[in-house]
Design an enzyme around this catalytic site. Sequence first.
Site, mmCIF file in Angstrom:
data_model
loop_
_atom_site.group_PDB
_atom_site.id
_atom_site.type_symbol
_atom_site.label_atom_id
_atom_site.label_comp_id
_atom_site.label_asym_id
_atom_site.label_seq_id
_atom_site.Cartn_x
_atom_site.Cartn_y
_atom_site.Cartn_z
ATOM 1 C CE LYS A 39 -4.125 -1.811 0.306
ATOM 2 N NZ LYS A 39 -5.317 -1.304 -0.527
ATOM 3 C CE LYS A 66 -10.550 -4.118 -4.720
ATOM 4 N NZ LYS A 66 -10.362 -2.890 -3.826
#
Length: 329
Positions: free
Chosen positions: A152, A248
């Site tokens: 991240k 997703k």
Amino acid sequence: MTESAVLAAQIERWPIAGHFTISRGAKTEAVTVVAEIGRGGHVGRGECVPYPRYGETPEATLKAILSMQEAVGRGLDRRALQAMMQPSAARNALDCALLDLEAKTSGKRVWDLLGRPAPRACTTAYTISLGSPETMAAATAKVAHRPLLKIKLGAEGDGARIAAVREAAPRSELIVDANEGWTAANLEPNLAECARAGVTLVEQPLPAGEDEALARIMRPVAVCADESVHDRASLEGLRERYDAVNIKLDKAGGLTEALAMADAAHAHGFGIMIGCMVATSLAMAPAMLLAPEARFVDLDGPLLLKRDRDGGLRYDDSLIYPPEPALWG
């Protein structure tokens, strides 16, 4: 006379092991909403994660699911569901619950019902939260044996972060998720730093709707759309900007649309990544059907929790196995 189906739903809270930090903030628990549809002694389940990025809340998602009680009682099927609800976390939970119920009622695995390849054990990415270069390097060193790490980024100093991570995990394949945290000004320097560190893929570097710069530069690393892509309708406009798309279930509004989206993405020439929110194995299990289509599988949500639900998916380090029928499908 066919027995009517009964719908129930509830909000669940699952503590995260430590904290989960991205460019938009940190959280210490995963808040999920579970839909259950019962009929004839069988119960189908689906789990979703409302996403504040899209204005979703657990309470509104729960209300949206329960608003379908009458339709479910009348025999709502997945095709009708697509027409009645817009893509959302709520529709995902219902879509997955209907699929699970269909599988349990028929006694067949859901992939056989859908005519899709049976999922096999595959490698999932493991996420390293955003932090200082030192903090991220320390976290990476603990999991440097894992073959695929998702890093991240999305803040000032990302070059130092990815360099520190690479030093801590010299043999792991690295993918980066900037969560819309870069700008047109720092896009090329950050991509260059990622290329220098041997990063394979960078996810959503620029904010959705402000990603035109991606079409104007030479991309030294493949770039994957996440927040910029939702369902099939959003694919066409991304062809000049992205090399891959992250599918997703919560964004697509369920497995039904996600599978169709994967087929369409292949037809458009996109690589495919299968992603998740932080949630339990019940949310990961349907996404396993997309794994045979994907270059990258990122279904580590349960690994980031203090505990998973009982009967969850089997994880052997970074190897994730298909669900048992009792869990889903």
